[in-house]
Structures are given as C-alpha cells and as structure tokens.
Design a protein around this motif. Structure first.
Motif, PDB file in Angstrom:
ATOM      1  N   VAL A   1      74.371  65.650   1.318  1.00 23.49           N
ATOM      2  CA  VAL A   1      75.144  64.996   2.387  1.00 23.49           C
ATOM      3  C   VAL A   1      76.136  66.001   2.967  1.00 23.49           C
ATOM      4  CG1 VAL A   1      76.721  63.100   2.967  1.00 23.49           C
ATOM      5  CG2 VAL A   1      74.941  62.740   1.239  1.00 23.49           C
ATOM      6  N   ALA A   2      76.177  66.070   4.298  1.00 24.55           N
ATOM      7  CA  ALA A   2      77.107  66.994   4.969  1.00 24.55           C
ATOM      8  C   ALA A   2      77.922  66.259   6.026  1.00 24.55           C
ATOM      9  CB  ALA A   2      76.320  68.126   5.643  1.00 24.55           C
ATOM     10  N   GLY A   3      79.124  66.777   6.288  1.00 24.11           N
ATOM     11  CA  GLY A   3      79.937  66.290   7.404  1.00 24.11           C
ATOM     12  C   GLY A   3      80.074  67.419   8.412  1.00 24.11           C
ATOM     13  N   GLY A   4      81.196  67.403   9.141  1.00 27.70           N
ATOM     14  CA  GLY A   4      81.419  68.419  10.175  1.00 27.70           C
ATOM     15  C   GLY A   4      81.757  69.772   9.570  1.00 27.70           C
ATOM     16  N   TRP A   5      81.651  70.797  10.395  1.00 27.20           N
ATOM     17  CA  TRP A   5      81.793  72.183   9.934  1.00 27.20           C
ATOM     18  C   TRP A   5      83.027  72.817  10.569  1.00 27.20           C
ATOM     19  CZ3 TRP A   5      77.440  76.236  11.380  1.00 27.20           C
ATOM     20  CH2 TRP A   5      77.746  77.477  10.783  1.00 27.20           C
ATOM     21  N   LYS A   6      82.921  73.232  11.832  1.00 29.67           N
ATOM     22  CA  LYS A   6      84.067  73.873  12.479  1.00 29.67           C
ATOM     23  C   LYS A   6      84.083  73.554  13.976  1.00 29.67           C
ATOM     24  CE  LYS A   6      81.543  78.231  12.625  1.00 29.67           C
ATOM     25  NZ  LYS A   6      81.482  79.625  12.176  1.00 29.67           N
ATOM     26  N   PRO A   7      85.222  73.812  14.660  1.00 31.03           N
ATOM     27  CA  PRO A   7      85.322  73.443  16.073  1.00 31.03           C
ATOM     28  C   PRO A   7      84.274  74.142  16.946  1.00 31.03           C
ATOM     29  CG  PRO A   7      87.494  73.867  15.168  1.00 31.03           C
ATOM     30  CD  PRO A   7      86.501  74.306  14.121  1.00 31.03           C
ATOM     31  N   GLY A   8      83.922  73.484  18.054  1.00 35.76           N
ATOM     32  CA  GLY A   8      83.050  74.118  19.037  1.00 35.76           C
ATOM     33  C   GLY A   8      81.706  73.438  19.227  1.00 35.76           C
ATOM     34  N   PHE A   9      81.442  72.410  18.438  1.00 33.99           N
ATOM     35  CA  PHE A   9      80.163  71.687  18.541  1.00 33.99           C
ATOM     36  C   PHE A   9      80.291  70.390  17.761  1.00 33.99           C
ATOM     37  CE2 PHE A   9      79.914  75.460  15.703  1.00 33.99           C
ATOM     38  CZ  PHE A   9      79.994  74.825  14.482  1.00 33.99           C
ATOM     39  N   SER A  10      79.200  69.638  17.656  1.00 36.13           N
ATOM     40  CA  SER A  10      79.256  68.373  16.919  1.00 36.13           C
ATOM     41  C   SER A  10      78.417  68.500  15.644  1.00 36.13           C
ATOM     42  CB  SER A  10      78.700  67.237  17.788  1.00 36.13           C
ATOM     43  OG  SER A  10      77.292  67.281  17.787  1.00 36.13           O
ATOM     44  N   THR A  11      78.286  67.398  14.936  1.00 36.56           N
ATOM     45  CA  THR A  11      77.461  67.434  13.719  1.00 36.56           C
ATOM     46  C   THR A  11      75.976  67.651  14.050  1.00 36.56           C
ATOM     47  OG1 THR A  11      77.562  65.022  13.736  1.00 36.56           O
ATOM     48  CG2 THR A  11      78.957  66.155  12.145  1.00 36.56           C
ATOM     49  N   ASP A  12      75.601  67.516  15.324  1.00 39.63           N
ATOM     50  CA  ASP A  12      74.214  67.852  15.693  1.00 39.63           C
ATOM     51  C   ASP A  12      73.919  69.311  15.330  1.00 39.63           C
ATOM     52  OD1 ASP A  12      74.078  65.322  16.804  1.00 39.63           O
ATOM     53  OD2 ASP A  12      74.443  66.014  18.853  1.00 39.63           O
ATOM     54  N   PHE A  13      74.890  70.171  15.559  1.00 39.95           N
ATOM     55  CA  PHE A  13      74.677  71.591  15.246  1.00 39.95           C
ATOM     56  C   PHE A  13      74.611  71.824  13.730  1.00 39.95           C
ATOM     57  CE2 PHE A  13      76.113  76.096  14.850  1.00 39.95           C
ATOM     58  CZ  PHE A  13      75.029  76.670  15.487  1.00 39.95           C
ATOM     59  N   VAL A  14      75.373  71.033  12.978  1.00 43.82           N
ATOM     60  CA  VAL A  14      75.300  71.113  11.515  1.00 43.82           C
ATOM     61  C   VAL A  14      73.879  70.743  11.074  1.00 43.82           C
ATOM     62  CG1 VAL A  14      76.212  70.196   9.334  1.00 43.82           C
ATOM     63  CG2 VAL A  14      77.756  70.540  11.288  1.00 43.82           C
ATOM     64  N   ALA A  15      73.322  69.708  11.692  1.00 50.53           N
ATOM     65  CA  ALA A  15      71.953  69.274  11.343  1.00 50.53           C
ATOM     66  C   ALA A  15      70.942  70.389  11.622  1.00 50.53           C
ATOM     67  CB  ALA A  15      71.596  68.004  12.123  1.00 50.53           C
ATOM     68  N   VAL A  16      71.094  71.048  12.763  1.00 54.07           N
ATOM     69  CA  VAL A  16      70.169  72.143  13.115  1.00 54.07           C
ATOM     70  C   VAL A  16      70.326  73.299  12.122  1.00 54.07           C
ATOM     71  CG1 VAL A  16      69.626  73.873  14.880  1.00 54.07           C
ATOM     72  CG2 VAL A  16      70.040  71.497  15.553  1.00 54.07           C
ATOM     73  N   THR A  17      71.573  73.622  11.785  1.00 52.23           N
ATOM     74  CA  THR A  17      71.851  74.722  10.850  1.00 52.23           C
ATOM     75  C   THR A  17      71.229  74.443   9.478  1.00 52.23           C
ATOM     76  OG1 THR A  17      73.906  75.151  12.006  1.00 52.23           O
ATOM     77  CG2 THR A  17      73.728  76.077   9.787  1.00 52.23           C
ATOM     78  N   LEU A  18      71.368  73.206   8.997  1.00 49.00           N
ATOM     79  CA  LEU A  18      70.819  72.860   7.683  1.00 49.00           C
ATOM     80  C   LEU A  18      69.286  72.774   7.722  1.00 49.00           C
ATOM     81  CD1 LEU A  18      73.495  70.318   6.427  1.00 49.00           C
ATOM     82  CD2 LEU A  18      72.969  72.563   5.438  1.00 49.00           C
ATOM     83  N   ALA A  19      68.760  72.327   8.847  1.00 44.01           N
ATOM     84  CA  ALA A  19      67.285  72.294   8.981  1.00 44.01           C
ATOM     85  C   ALA A  19      66.754  73.716   8.871  1.00 44.01           C
ATOM     86  CB  ALA A  19      66.883  71.664  10.322  1.00 44.01           C
ATOM     87  N   GLU A  20      67.405  74.632   9.565  1.00 48.25           N
ATOM     88  CA  GLU A  20      66.969  76.032   9.513  1.00 48.25           C
ATOM     89  C   GLU A  20      67.087  76.575   8.088  1.00 48.25           C
ATOM     90  OE1 GLU A  20      69.251  78.746  11.916  1.00 48.25           O
ATOM     91  OE2 GLU A  20      67.796  80.365  11.618  1.00 48.25           O
ATOM     92  N   ALA A  21      68.242  76.307   7.443  1.00 47.73           N
ATOM     93  CA  ALA A  21      68.479  76.843   6.096  1.00 47.73           C
ATOM     94  C   ALA A  21      67.442  76.339   5.098  1.00 47.73           C
ATOM     95  CB  ALA A  21      69.887  76.456   5.630  1.00 47.73           C
ATOM     96  N   CYS A  22      66.979  75.102   5.286  1.00 48.12           N
ATOM     97  CA  CYS A  22      66.072  74.503   4.301  1.00 48.12           C
ATOM     98  C   CYS A  22      64.623  74.468   4.771  1.00 48.12           C
ATOM     99  CB  CYS A  22      66.566  73.114   3.924  1.00 48.12           C
ATOM    100  SG  CYS A  22      68.186  73.204   3.135  1.00 48.12           S
ATOM    101  N   GLY A  23      64.353  75.137   5.880  1.00 49.64           N
ATOM    102  CA  GLY A  23      62.964  75.261   6.335  1.00 49.64           C
ATOM    103  C   GLY A  23      62.382  73.986   6.922  1.00 49.64           C
ATOM    104  N   ALA A  24      63.242  73.042   7.353  1.00 49.90           N
ATOM    105  CA  ALA A  24      62.709  71.820   7.981  1.00 49.90           C
ATOM    106  C   ALA A  24      62.431  72.105   9.457  1.00 49.90           C
ATOM    107  CB  ALA A  24      63.709  70.671   7.842  1.00 49.90           C
ATOM    108  N   ARG A  25      61.388  71.495   9.974  1.00 48.79           N
ATOM    109  CA  ARG A  25      60.987  71.745  11.370  1.00 48.79           C
ATOM    110  C   ARG A  25      61.401  70.618  12.299  1.00 48.79           C
ATOM    111  NH1 ARG A  25      61.069  76.043  12.555  1.00 48.79           N
ATOM    112  NH2 ARG A  25      59.721  75.731  14.356  1.00 48.79           N
ATOM    113  N   GLN A  26      62.001  69.584  11.713  1.00 47.36           N
ATOM    114  CA  GLN A  26      62.321  68.397  12.518  1.00 47.36           C
ATOM    115  C   GLN A  26      63.689  67.844  12.102  1.00 47.36           C
ATOM    116  OE1 GLN A  26      60.508  64.507  11.548  1.00 47.36           O
ATOM    117  NE2 GLN A  26      59.435  64.696  13.496  1.00 47.36           N
TER     118      GLN A  26
END
Ligand code: UTP
Length: 226
Positions: free
Chosen positions: A112-137
């Motif tokens: 489970v993750a929440g927000g990260w840092k200023p400049g974007f929303s949690t949508d960017f956190v989702a993209v970052t974690l998808a990339e880190a864990c090899g998810a394509r969607q």
C-alpha cells in the motif's frame, strides 16, 4: 502477476470515509490475492481531506504556494493509505510506501502506498510503482465511470470513451500540473505512462465492475493506451 490499482481519494473518502466501499474493496483484494502468486499494489488518493485542508490553507494566506498545497494533499493521501493498510494488515508485510522510487520489490501479497512528493498526484506514484514492479497496466478507480472526449462540465457535447490513445489523452489533460486538479489521470503521470507504453484502465467505484476487470471480463470504463 502483480496488479496495480490507484484508488482515488474521491471514492475512499468522498466526504467522510466510505466504509461500505472500503469493506467491499478489502474483500475483493483479499479474494484476489488468496489465489497464490497474485499480488496487488494499492495507491490511495487524498479525497475530501485533501480538498478541505487545501481550501482552508488557500483561505488563510494571501499567496498560497503550490508546494504547500501539494504537501497538504500528500498528508491526506497518507491518512487514507494508513487506513487501507491497517484494514489489510493480514495481507501486507511492508509499511505504507512513501518513497516509491526506493521500491524494488515486496514480500507481502499486498503493498500500500500514499503520496510521494510535490509536483504530481498519486497517479504518478502508481506509474512509478508499476514500472518498479514490472506491471504493464494500472487500474485507476475514481468517481467517474469513463473518460470523456472533453470536460463534460464545460462542453455539453462531450461523450464517454471506451478507448483512447495516449496522444489523444494527452491533448485532453494538458501538460501542466495544478495541485488538487480533478483530472482522470494527471499530466505528469500521463507523460510517463505514455513513455513506458503502459495501459491505464480508468473506471468507477463499482466493485462488481472491478471484479470484471480483474477477471478479464467485459467492464465499464476507458482503456487508455496499449
Ligand atoms: P491525489 O490527486 O492523488 O488525490 O492527491 P485525489 O484528488 O483524491 O485523487 P482522485 O482524483 O480522486 O484520484 C491529492 C493531492 O495531493 C498532492 C496533490 O496536490 C494532489 O492533488 N500530491 C499527491 C502530491 O503533491 N504528490 C503526490 O505524490 C501525491
């Protein structure tokens, strides 16, 4: 298989916490990961607490800063993440993620993750974690069932879309980040998701519909890219 779900704050906490949604969502998550080998990364938005505290800050200072607005929003995303994490303590092994760029993997079936840092929303956190864990969607749940061809509040001819390319979607959301903006997927996350060639499924809060998405059945929502 790892599924990434960005759970909009607007559905976890539209005004007060939506307990009925939260219970049903946790049941779905548990049932999904009970099938060994299936894992989930869940990211929560800020919802009503983010909006309320950002508005209060705007009201009490003359020149509100974007940085402070975002910092307040991040705190709200983290209270929602802390609640979801506590409710799912039986299926999580790691604490709430606050620095998704440090994640290279996880052991619990659910992260489970929440927000990260200023400049974007949690949508960017989702993209970052998808990339880190090899998810394509990324499945992006919010209070709208589908992406519209234009902002329906401003353009009465706007129609809901079943599919949209990243190029067309980028034209819809623009490129500039505005704290607290209520877009189907934020512009910073959009740029990165398009670069990575991820697919985003934008859907509403209906749990039966989410189960259809998870099971690969027909669903109500918009497929962006991919
Ligand atoms: P979100 O925009 O992700 O939550 O974060 P939301 O508005 O509740 O989500 P949806 O639209 O329903 O899906 C709330 C605010 O927190 C700040 C931003 O100001 C954002 O608008 N935030 C969040 C950040 O600055 N950085 C983050 O990593 C996350």
């Amino acid at each position: 298989m790892t599924v990434v779900i960005s759970v909009g704050g607007s559905i976890v906490s539209p005004d007060d916490v939506d307990r009925e949604f939260l219970s049903a969502f946790c049941r779905t998550v548990r049932a999904f990961v009970a099938d060994g080998g299936r894992r989930m990364i869940l990211i929560t938005g800020g919802g009503a607490p983010a909006r309320r505290y950002q508005q209060a800050y705007r009201a009490v200072v003359e020149a509100p800063s974007h940085h402070a607005l975002d910092t307040i929003g991040i705190a709200a995303t983290r209270i929602n993440a802390t609640l979801l994490h506590a409710a799912l303590s039986d299926v999580t092994a790691e604490p709430v993620v606050t620095e998704p760029d440090r994640i290279t993997g996880f052991t619990g079936p659910v992260l489970v993750a929440g927000g990260w840092k200023p400049g974007f929303s949690t949508d960017f956190v989702a993209v970052t974690l998808a990339e880190a864990c090899g998810a394509r969607q990324v499945i992006n749940l919010s209070n709208i069932d589908k992406v519209y061809s234009a902002d329906p509040r401003k353009d009465p001819s706007a129609v809901p879309l079943d599919r949209v390319s990243w190029d067309d979607f980028r034209a819809l959301v623009g490129s500039d980040w505005v704290p607290g903006a209520n877009l189907p997927f934020d512009p910073v996350a959009t740029r990165r998701a398009a670069e990575l060639g991820l697919q985003v499924i934008a859907a509403g809060k209906d749990i039966a519909n989410l189960e259809n998405i998870l099971a690969g059945r027909p669903f109500v929502g918009t497929t962006i890219g991919g």
